[in-house]
Design an enzyme around this catalytic site. Structure first.
Site, PDB file in Angstrom:
ATOM      1  CD  GLU A 182      12.557  -2.658  24.275  1.00 57.22           C
ATOM      2  OE1 GLU A 182      12.721  -1.565  24.874  1.00 57.22           O
ATOM      3  OE2 GLU A 182      12.759  -2.794  23.061  1.00 57.22           O
ATOM      4  CG  ASP A 196      13.932   7.295  28.278  1.00 55.45           C
ATOM      5  OD1 ASP A 196      13.941   6.535  27.290  1.00 55.45           O
ATOM      6  OD2 ASP A 196      14.294   6.957  29.408  1.00 55.45           O
TER       7      ASP A 196
END
Length: 260
Positions: A51, A62
């Protein structure tokens, strides 16, 4: 080099009675070339699919390690066009699927069809889209059908059975099962809800499911692969690259792959 779909790669390992390791890195971190070398190192050290994350100014999902990495990539001049350069460079060196993980706004700003065509031309195999759901992704579903790109949607332990059925039906590649609620990062114990979520996704018709968020060592990879088709690791890899460069990242990837 024509991209294999991530589903093909997972299915090859499933047929051998094995699970897959998926590794995440932000594109352009710490700089474009080092980031390319780092992604290649993942593939050369036991990671089955990669990814590449698109650095974004508002990374709501995140944790701190990935936030800092994406901020550094942006500060060093990363632009969205560099993503396609990175994908093409990685795919020219290793034969593993490269998915792009991106918040949806950059795709819309670039143009959904234009983005998809550029990704396919670069040898990328699809998108992971954490902040859109199938019912709000009609344009992406149509474009991915046209281009043959994989489309990976996220499922959470809090998702209803109806939502899981929608996700399973719309996904191509694998469903990204969020192991625990909250942002990405290292955790000592994976949320037990992950196992139940994977079971519910199978009941909902998901062909393949990979578990991410909180997976950070070989033992956890092994635990996840007892019930899921793949384990996704991000923060541990990003931290290793930040602290010890590509060589350190390679060592971490090899150690994680021991859990398969």
């Amino acid at each position: 080099m024509k991209a294999r779909s991530v589903g093909e790669v997972l299915d090859e390992r499933i047929a051998r009675g094995e699970g897959s390791l998926v590794g995440y890195l932000p594109a352009g971190f710490p700089d474009l070339q080092t980031g390319i070398d780092a992604a290649v190192a993942l593939a050369e050290n036991g990671v089955d699919a990669i990814e590449l994350g698109v650095p974004y100014s508002d990374p709501v999902m995140d944790g701190l390690v990935i936030q800092q990495a994406t901020q550094k990539a942006l500060a060093n001049g990363f632009r969205l066009r560099d993503l396609f350069t990175a994908v093409e460079a990685v795919r020219s060196r290793v034969d593993v699927p490269v998915l792009v993980m991106t918040y949806w706004n950059p795709v819309v700003q670039f143009g959904v069809d234009r983005f998809a065509d550029a990704l396919a031309d670069a040898g990328g195999c699809g998108l992971i889209t954490p902040d859109i759901t199938p019912d709000s992704a009609a344009d992406w579903i149509a474009t991915s059908d046209r281009t043959g790109l994989d489309r990976v949607f996220l499922a959470a332990p809090t998702s209803t059975d109806e939502r899981l059925r929608e996700i399973a039906q719309a996904t191509r590649g694998f469903v990204y099962a969020v192991s625990t609620m909250g942002i990405t990062g290292l955790r000592q114990d994976l949320d037990a809800a992950a196992r139940g979520l994977v079971s519910r996704l199978r009941d909902a018709g998901a062909e393949r499911t990979c578990v991410g968020i909180g997976v950070s060592n070989a033992d956890q990879v092994s635990q996840v692969l007892e019930y899921a088709d793949g384990a996704i690791v991000g923060t541990a890899l990003v931290k290793s690259l930040a602290d010890d460069g590509v060589a350190g990242l390679a060592r971490t990837a090899r150690a994680l792959a021991d859990g398969k």
